[in-house]
Design a protein around this motif. Structure first.
Motif, short mmCIF file in Angstrom:
data_model
loop_
_atom_site.label_atom_id
_atom_site.label_comp_id
_atom_site.label_asym_id
_atom_site.label_seq_id
_atom_site.Cartn_x
_atom_site.Cartn_y
_atom_site.Cartn_z
N ARG A 1 0.92 -1.22 0.10
CA ARG A 1 0.08 0.04 -0.25
C ARG A 1 1.02 1.22 0.12
O ARG A 1 1.78 1.38 0.88
N LEU A 2 0.79 2.12 -0.82
CA LEU A 2 1.59 3.29 -1.33
C LEU A 2 0.72 4.61 -0.85
O LEU A 2 -0.52 4.86 -1.20
N LEU A 3 1.60 5.53 -0.40
CA LEU A 3 1.09 6.96 -0.28
C LEU A 3 2.16 7.76 -1.20
O LEU A 3 3.36 7.64 -0.84
N VAL B 1 -2.78 4.16 -2.45
CA VAL B 1 -4.10 4.09 -1.16
C VAL B 1 -4.23 5.72 -1.10
O VAL B 1 -5.14 5.86 -0.40
N LEU C 1 -4.04 6.77 6.92
CA LEU C 1 -3.97 5.74 5.94
C LEU C 1 -3.11 4.51 6.40
O LEU C 1 -3.16 3.21 5.87
N PRO D 1 -0.01 3.51 5.36
CA PRO D 1 0.49 2.93 4.01
C PRO D 1 1.78 2.09 4.65
O PRO D 1 2.30 2.13 5.63
N ASP D 2 2.02 0.97 3.76
CA ASP D 2 3.18 0.32 3.77
C ASP D 2 4.45 1.12 3.46
O ASP D 2 5.51 1.02 4.25
N ILE E 1 6.18 2.11 8.89
CA ILE E 1 6.01 2.88 7.63
C ILE E 1 7.30 3.16 6.98
O ILE E 1 8.33 3.69 7.53
#
Length: 222
Positions: A11-13, A38, A54, A56-57, A84
């Motif tokens: 999952r990316l920001l 995401v 969120l 994210p990873d 993260i």
């Protein structure tokens, strides 16, 4: 026969203040089966808020952002959510930017213009807890570790104070020093005040004279 379990998408920001670059990055990364975008942010403050909301990873982070800088946003994200991973993706290829980002807690550093496959590989590596550098950034790290340690000629100074003194001797302002070291301006001012007291000098000019007399800061000033 056991069928290998497919990994969940990373999952990316995405954080960048250039809309066209951000859109292009989202399109190419969204096409990867192992990646899921995401969220997006265009400022450092938005990045910190979005990362907290969120979870994210991986955050793909530009450094030059309006408001809160990318290094400061990275530091805040890592402080509140250490799980993260932050992968810097930027145009800046100088020592100050590279080391400030790593001090802030980034796990990777790639330059814009890196091949698509390299960016994907970097994201997956950071998601797995690895540290990743692009080829040119790796050269910065190699030069740093190959350089012989410089003995402190002012043994009363802490390593960080010695580092600040060297930058003062190079003619850097407190603002520039804070940016280089990835710390606040107040922290730099405190270090400079401590330097004046320990070196028994009255002002910045006298500190520079003392520092340059023993060879600090002369490589940039000549």
């Amino acid at each position: 026969m056991t069928v290998p379990t497919r990994r969940e998408p990373v999952r990316l920001l995405l954080v960048d203040d250039h809309p066209m670059f951000l859109e292009g990055l989202r399109l190419v990364l969204s096409a990867e089966a192992d990646l899921e975008v995401v969220g997006e942010a265009v400022t450092g403050d938005q990045a910190v808020t979005a990362a907290l909301d969120l979870q994210p990873d991986v955050v793909v982070m530009d450094l030059h952002l309006p408001g809160l800088r990318g290094t400061d946003a990275t530091r805040q994200i890592v402080a509140t959510s250490p799980h993260i991973g932050v992968l810097v993706l930027t145009m800046f290829d100088d020592d100050d930017s590279v080391f400030a980002a790593m001090r802030a807690g980034a796990r990777g550093y790639l330059l814009k213009g890196a091949a698509h496959a390299q960016v994907v590989r970097g994201i997956l590596a950071v998601a797995d807890g690895e540290v990743i550098f692009g080829p040119s950034v790796a050269r910065h790290m190699q030069r740093f570790f190959e350089a012989p340690p410089v003995p402190s000629v002012f043994p009363g100074l802490t390593p960080r104070e010695h580092e600040v003194l060297d930058l003062v001797a190079r003619g850097r302002s407190n603002t520039d020093i804070a940016r280089s070291l990835g710390v606040s301006g107040k922290t730099v001012r405190n270090h400079v005040s401590n330097l004046f007291a320990k070196l028994q000098v009255a002002d910045r000019a006298q500190a520079i004279v003392r520092a340059r007399s023993v060879g600090l800061g002369v490589d940039e000033q000549g």
